[in-house]
Every structure is written in C-alpha cells, then in structure tokens.
Design a protein around this motif. Sequence first.
Motif, PDB file in Angstrom:
ATOM      1  N   VAL A 190     -75.061   7.207  50.609  1.00 53.03           N
ATOM      2  CA  VAL A 190     -74.064   8.059  49.968  1.00 53.03           C
ATOM      3  C   VAL A 190     -74.260   9.486  50.471  1.00 53.03           C
ATOM      4  O   VAL A 190     -75.351  10.046  50.365  1.00 53.03           O
ATOM      5  N   TRP A 191     -73.195  10.047  51.024  1.00 57.10           N
ATOM      6  CA  TRP A 191     -73.228  11.435  51.509  1.00 57.10           C
ATOM      7  C   TRP A 191     -72.729  12.354  50.408  1.00 57.10           C
ATOM      8  O   TRP A 191     -71.745  12.054  49.723  1.00 57.10           O
ATOM      9  N   SER A 192     -73.400  13.506  50.230  1.00 60.76           N
ATOM     10  CA  SER A 192     -73.048  14.450  49.175  1.00 60.76           C
ATOM     11  C   SER A 192     -72.764  15.817  49.782  1.00 60.76           C
ATOM     12  O   SER A 192     -73.577  16.353  50.554  1.00 60.76           O
ATOM     13  N   PHE A 193     -71.620  16.397  49.408  1.00 56.92           N
ATOM     14  CA  PHE A 193     -71.263  17.738  49.872  1.00 56.92           C
ATOM     15  C   PHE A 193     -72.279  18.759  49.352  1.00 56.92           C
ATOM     16  O   PHE A 193     -72.803  19.579  50.114  1.00 56.92           O
ATOM     17  N   ASN A 194     -72.555  18.715  48.038  1.00 61.23           N
ATOM     18  CA  ASN A 194     -73.465  19.710  47.453  1.00 61.23           C
ATOM     19  C   ASN A 194     -74.871  19.597  48.022  1.00 61.23           C
ATOM     20  O   ASN A 194     -75.547  20.610  48.253  1.00 61.23           O
ATOM     21  N   LYS A 195     -75.344  18.381  48.230  1.00 60.35           N
ATOM     22  CA  LYS A 195     -76.684  18.203  48.777  1.00 60.35           C
ATOM     23  C   LYS A 195     -76.749  18.701  50.213  1.00 60.35           C
ATOM     24  O   LYS A 195     -77.755  19.292  50.635  1.00 60.35           O
ATOM     25  N   THR A 196     -75.695  18.470  50.974  1.00 62.40           N
ATOM     26  CA  THR A 196     -75.688  18.858  52.387  1.00 62.40           C
ATOM     27  C   THR A 196     -75.510  20.362  52.561  1.00 62.40           C
ATOM     28  O   THR A 196     -76.222  20.996  53.348  1.00 62.40           O
ATOM     29  N   VAL A 197     -74.606  20.951  51.809  1.00 62.05           N
ATOM     30  CA  VAL A 197     -74.293  22.377  51.958  1.00 62.05           C
ATOM     31  C   VAL A 197     -75.252  23.239  51.142  1.00 62.05           C
ATOM     32  O   VAL A 197     -75.609  24.344  51.536  1.00 62.05           O
ATOM     33  N   GLY A 198     -75.686  22.723  50.016  1.00 61.56           N
ATOM     34  CA  GLY A 198     -76.573  23.502  49.161  1.00 61.56           C
ATOM     35  C   GLY A 198     -75.797  24.452  48.264  1.00 61.56           C
ATOM     36  O   GLY A 198     -74.559  24.571  48.341  1.00 61.56           O
ATOM     37  N   GLU A 199     -76.537  25.175  47.427  1.00 58.40           N
ATOM     38  CA  GLU A 199     -75.897  26.124  46.516  1.00 58.40           C
ATOM     39  C   GLU A 199     -75.319  27.290  47.304  1.00 58.40           C
ATOM     40  O   GLU A 199     -75.933  27.785  48.252  1.00 58.40           O
ATOM     41  N   ARG A 200     -74.132  27.699  46.881  1.00 55.26           N
ATOM     42  CA  ARG A 200     -73.442  28.770  47.612  1.00 55.26           C
ATOM     43  C   ARG A 200     -73.945  30.129  47.132  1.00 55.26           C
ATOM     44  O   ARG A 200     -73.360  30.774  46.235  1.00 55.26           O
TER      45      ARG A 200
ATOM     46  N   GLY B 165     -76.479  32.036  52.851  1.00 54.98           N
ATOM     47  CA  GLY B 165     -75.500  32.483  53.836  1.00 54.98           C
ATOM     48  C   GLY B 165     -74.073  32.611  53.332  1.00 54.98           C
ATOM     49  O   GLY B 165     -73.144  32.747  54.147  1.00 54.98           O
ATOM     50  N   PHE B 166     -73.848  32.612  52.020  1.00 55.93           N
ATOM     51  CA  PHE B 166     -72.498  32.690  51.466  1.00 55.93           C
ATOM     52  C   PHE B 166     -72.266  34.049  50.810  1.00 55.93           C
ATOM     53  O   PHE B 166     -73.202  34.713  50.353  1.00 55.93           O
TER      54      PHE B 166
ATOM     55  N   LEU C  22     -61.569  29.553  38.645  1.00 57.99           N
ATOM     56  CA  LEU C  22     -62.499  29.404  37.529  1.00 57.99           C
ATOM     57  C   LEU C  22     -61.716  29.510  36.234  1.00 57.99           C
ATOM     58  O   LEU C  22     -61.004  30.502  36.021  1.00 57.99           O
ATOM     59  N   ASP C  23     -61.826  28.495  35.378  1.00 56.53           N
ATOM     60  CA  ASP C  23     -61.144  28.492  34.080  1.00 56.53           C
ATOM     61  C   ASP C  23     -59.644  28.730  34.219  1.00 56.53           C
ATOM     62  O   ASP C  23     -59.029  29.468  33.447  1.00 56.53           O
ATOM     63  N   GLY C  24     -59.039  28.094  35.226  1.00 56.70           N
ATOM     64  CA  GLY C  24     -57.593  28.151  35.371  1.00 56.70           C
ATOM     65  C   GLY C  24     -57.057  29.420  35.997  1.00 56.70           C
ATOM     66  O   GLY C  24     -55.836  29.639  36.013  1.00 56.70           O
ATOM     67  N   SER C  25     -57.937  30.262  36.544  1.00 55.25           N
ATOM     68  CA  SER C  25     -57.480  31.507  37.170  1.00 55.25           C
ATOM     69  C   SER C  25     -58.290  31.763  38.420  1.00 55.25           C
ATOM     70  O   SER C  25     -59.434  31.310  38.563  1.00 55.25           O
ATOM     71  N   TYR C  26     -57.699  32.496  39.356  1.00 52.86           N
ATOM     72  CA  TYR C  26     -58.439  32.953  40.514  1.00 52.86           C
ATOM     73  C   TYR C  26     -59.494  33.961  40.063  1.00 52.86           C
ATOM     74  O   TYR C  26     -59.226  34.874  39.284  1.00 52.86           O
ATOM     75  N   ARG C  27     -60.679  33.786  40.568  1.00 48.27           N
ATOM     76  CA  ARG C  27     -61.774  34.704  40.266  1.00 48.27           C
ATOM     77  C   ARG C  27     -62.606  34.926  41.530  1.00 48.27           C
ATOM     78  O   ARG C  27     -62.622  34.087  42.429  1.00 48.27           O
ATOM     79  N   SER C  28     -63.281  36.045  41.561  1.00 45.27           N
ATOM     80  CA  SER C  28     -64.183  36.326  42.668  1.00 45.27           C
ATOM     81  C   SER C  28     -65.562  35.797  42.315  1.00 45.27           C
ATOM     82  O   SER C  28     -66.110  36.117  41.258  1.00 45.27           O
ATOM     83  N   ALA C  29     -66.121  34.960  43.204  1.00 44.67           N
ATOM     84  CA  ALA C  29     -67.421  34.354  42.946  1.00 44.67           C
ATOM     85  C   ALA C  29     -68.051  33.945  44.278  1.00 44.67           C
ATOM     86  O   ALA C  29     -67.336  33.768  45.283  1.00 44.67           O
ATOM     87  N   PRO C  30     -69.383  33.793  44.328  1.00 47.56           N
ATOM     88  CA  PRO C  30     -70.039  33.392  45.577  1.00 47.56           C
ATOM     89  C   PRO C  30     -69.522  32.051  46.077  1.00 47.56           C
ATOM     90  O   PRO C  30     -69.345  31.111  45.310  1.00 47.56           O
ATOM     91  N   GLY C  31     -69.241  31.972  47.389  1.00 45.83           N
ATOM     92  CA  GLY C  31     -68.818  30.720  47.992  1.00 45.83           C
ATOM     93  C   GLY C  31     -67.327  30.468  47.935  1.00 45.83           C
ATOM     94  O   GLY C  31     -66.884  29.374  48.304  1.00 45.83           O
ATOM     95  N   GLY C  32     -66.554  31.459  47.477  1.00 53.09           N
ATOM     96  CA  GLY C  32     -65.105  31.261  47.431  1.00 53.09           C
ATOM     97  C   GLY C  32     -64.557  30.866  48.794  1.00 53.09           C
ATOM     98  O   GLY C  32     -64.942  31.419  49.826  1.00 53.09           O
TER      99      GLY C  32
END
Length: 588
Positions: free
Chosen positions: A399-409, A414-415, A422-432
Amino acid sequence: MPSSRTDLAPTPREGRRPRLRTAAIATGVVAVAAGGLYVTGLVATGDDISAGTRVDGVDIGGMSRAEAAARLTAEAPASWKAPIPVRVGDGSTTVDPAAAGLTVDVAKTADLAADPSRDPFTVIGRLFSPGERQIRPVLAYDEAKTKAAVADLAKQNDRTVREGSVAFREGRAVATQPVTGRKLDTGQAAETLRAAYPAATGAAAVTLPVSVTEPKLPAGEVNRFLDTYAKPAVSGPVTLTAGDQRLRISPATLGDHLTVKNDKGRLTAFLDEEALLRDPDVARPLAALTGAPVEASLGVQNGKVVVESEGRQGHEVTAKALGDAVRPLLTRSGDTARTAPVATRITEPELSSGSLARLGITEQMSTFTVNFPTAPYRTTNIGRAAELINGSLVQPGEVWSFNKTVGERTPDNGFVDGTMILDGSYRSAPGGGVSAMATTVYNAMFFAGVQPVEHGAHSFYIERYPAGREATVAWGQLDLKFRNDTGKPIYIKASATDHSVTVSFLGTKKYDSVEAVAGPRTNITQPVKREGTGEACVPQPPLEGFDTTVDRVFKNNGVEVKRETYKTHYTPRDEVTCKPVAEDAAGR
C-alpha cells in the motif's frame, strides 16, 4: 528384819518423784530460753523485713513492706533504668527498658523480701543465720510494649536482600554492590530482651536473633566484571574504519546498547547490535561512511520503459558486521587499540537496465497532468512533493501512502505557506497547493486500474480539477492511498513545472484500458456571501454545490470486464470577502 527392809527400801512411787522434778525444771529452763530467743528474734526482725536484707545493693532490712517499696523507688539501681545495649546483625543500638515494658515491681519485690513466717522456729533460726539476705527484684512485663519495641527494632534493622549488578548509564559503568538480607526474629528477640533485664553495668551487648539471606551474586563477581569488562567497555570511543573513512562511536552510545545479565552467578554482557545499527548517532554517519545504492531513473520512449540514468552500487554495514567489529574493542584501552575495520558488503540497486524486464516494469500504465495558475508557493510546494514522490517503487501487494511518502508539510521538510481549504474557506497554511499533486496522483492511479484504499475530495469544487475525480490530503487526518494489485512492481514518475505537474505509473497493465464516465450534476445548492477575518483569510469567488458520480470502466480487448462507481458531494463555495486586519483589530 522385815522392818529394816521396809525402812531401807523406798516404794516405787517415792523413787520416781525426784527425776520428774528435774525434767520439769530443765524443760522450763529451755522454754524460758526459747522464749527469750523468740523475743530477741522478733526484736531483731523488725516490722516485716529482716535486717541485712538487700535488693540489688539497696538495703531494705528492718523495714515494712511500704517503706521498702518507697526506698526501692527512690534509690533504684541505675541498671533498672539504664538502656539495654543490643546488637542486631552487624548493627548496635540500645533499648529503653521502660519503653519496652520492662520494669521492676517494687511492691512485689518488697513482698518477696518480707519474712515468710513468724513462727518461733523460723524467727529463732534467723538469729543463727548469716547476717545478709540478697533478694532478686520481681520484674514487671508489659507484653504489648515489648512487642512494639521489638517491631521498631525490626523496622530500623531489617533489610531486604539486594543482588549485585552492573549497569551502563550516560557512558559510565555503575555497580550496585550486593547486600545481605536481614530479618529480626521478633518472637525470640522479645524473650531475649526480657531475659537480659536488668542489665548489669558495663554488661556486653545482648545479641538479638536474626535470620540472614545471602545474595546469589557475591561482591567479588560484581567487582571482577566491573574491572575486567564494564569499565574498559566505556573507557573511550571505539573507531571503525571503512577504506579511508572513519566512524567514532561514543561511550554513551555504546552504553545505551549494552546490557548485563547474571548467568548462573557469573555476569556477562550483551551488545544489541541491531539497536546500535539503528541508533541515529551511528546510522547517520554510517550512511555517509558507506552509502545506499542509487536506483536507476526511468522514463518512457515510444511507449516503452527505458533507463534514463543508470543506478550504482552501494555499500552496507550489517548489524552482524557492526557487532563483530565492536565487541573485541570493548575490553581494550587506548585509541589505537580501540580502532578496527568494519566489514561492508556491496548492495545492488533494485532498478537497473538488467532488472526491468525481470521486475515487469515494461510499459506506461497511465499518465496524468494537472495545470494550475502560477504562484511562487505552488511552484515550491508542488515541486517539493513531486521530488519526494518521484522514483517511488511500489511492490506487489504493497500500500502506497501520500502522507508517508511526502511527509508533513513543514518548513523543515521544504514547504512554505500557501492557500488551501480549511473549514470550508480558503486559508493560508503550510503546504498549500499540494492538492494539485494529490489530484494528479489520484488520476494516475485511477487510470492505471489499481485498487484505491483511501482518498477524499475537496469540500467544494475547484474548477481546474475533473469533477468527482480529484483528491486532497491533510496531515494526520486524510491520506491518499492505493494498493498495488497488479502482481508486478509499479514505478511512479513525477515531475513539475511552475504551472503543471505530471505523474506516470510504469509497470505492467492489468487491463488494456481504464476509462472514466462522468454522470450529471445533481442536487444543486447555491452559495451565500459572508465576511472573513484575520491575516489567514483569503477572498474566494462563489460557486454552486452539487453531487456527481464517476464510473471507472475496466476493459480488455475492448470489452468491459468491470465497473466501479464513485459518488462525490460538493458543498457550495461561499463568496468570502476579507475584513482588513486593522479594521478587524479595532472592532475587537
């Protein structure tokens, strides 16, 4: 002549009368003498206690019982109150006799000293007996107090047997010396104390009975192991060499992976070579010392998988090789003596020109591209995600995992901050922006025909993505996963520009083709208008919400062999305007 015989011979009665008178006189004399002696004895005896009577050196002769008891109280010998010296095992202490319920009953002692009889024979006999009588004091015994005192002695002197040991802490060898266990026999101790009271001045300490438990490991074995192995083991670093490269392992790191065992009364050490190899203080420099193999980079030419750049061999140090190199050095001293080579083995890359056909990575299973508006944060975040995903090799059944492969943003990974939902609205956050990467992988997976395990769509629709065929991810909450059910390895090739990202699956197709059939949009719902606040607020245009379905159709030789239906619900994308930060702060 008869008359003369009569005159000359007295009658028997007259003949006995002189002897009786003499005996009577003698008896009277004795009685008078005895009476005198009796009187004299009574006078000499005094009230109750004969003259010359002593109790532990205290003269109570000629006293009444009450007077004797008073004198014994006032002039009690020091031994009656003096602490009783005792020895418990190898320790010495004293016991307060009164606190231990051991005292002299002066009243009963006076009773014992009093004359036992006033008859004439006893009284007269005393006149001719030696002048002094020694009376032993009568002891009072409070069993509860004695038990309490002995229990306190046990509490102070009992100790649990402690086994000797050696451990390694912070790069040092630490010895725990064995201690003999000791337990006071409280029942016998109480009787021993009672028998020893009162103790004579200067008397030797009373030894109380104890049971002893010897430790299984003697102190000599602890010291032997400490001197011959433990101290040398952490006396300094050990140095391993591989070619012209050197790796130093500190005493603290060595100690973290050394354990000591008691093997039938003999201490032995165990080096956990597997854990030592995993230790970051060893693994990081060891990776630089040796180096993992470099996998070949794959591409596609004329529909066939080719090697774009060849891999190269690596060198590996196994846990066994590490242990074999380190163990002999642990009993040595000095930098030179604690240096030795470590064996390495050559490791081949999984992917190479010669392995592609054997692995079954022979064709492009699918490829998909997503275009996006150019923005610095997208270029950084999508490019970084593509870099981390590119070259993934997914084995059959894995099983391949996006989160496991890319890691925390995160910035450390490097992000940078970017726009995301986020919560139904555009928000600024790491990894956008990484949702573009997730959507691209999802579609490559979709058309490769492999089995989806986990995926989720955005809460509202984003126009540049195919409706019902897009994905988003959130660290710790939502992942994108698939299982390789093709029976052959899959190689994922990913690349990005400042406006697009492409993902291709290379391997062996399970189906000739996989198609997507989109259904109509239903359950249309309209957005509302609202105002956002804060620095993270991002304006967003309105878009209606809807439901949609997408069928994944699998075909072999142009004939449908399987169909899967995926349903997606999108909420309306409300129109959001952002209140200026200064105005928002003033309102609060």
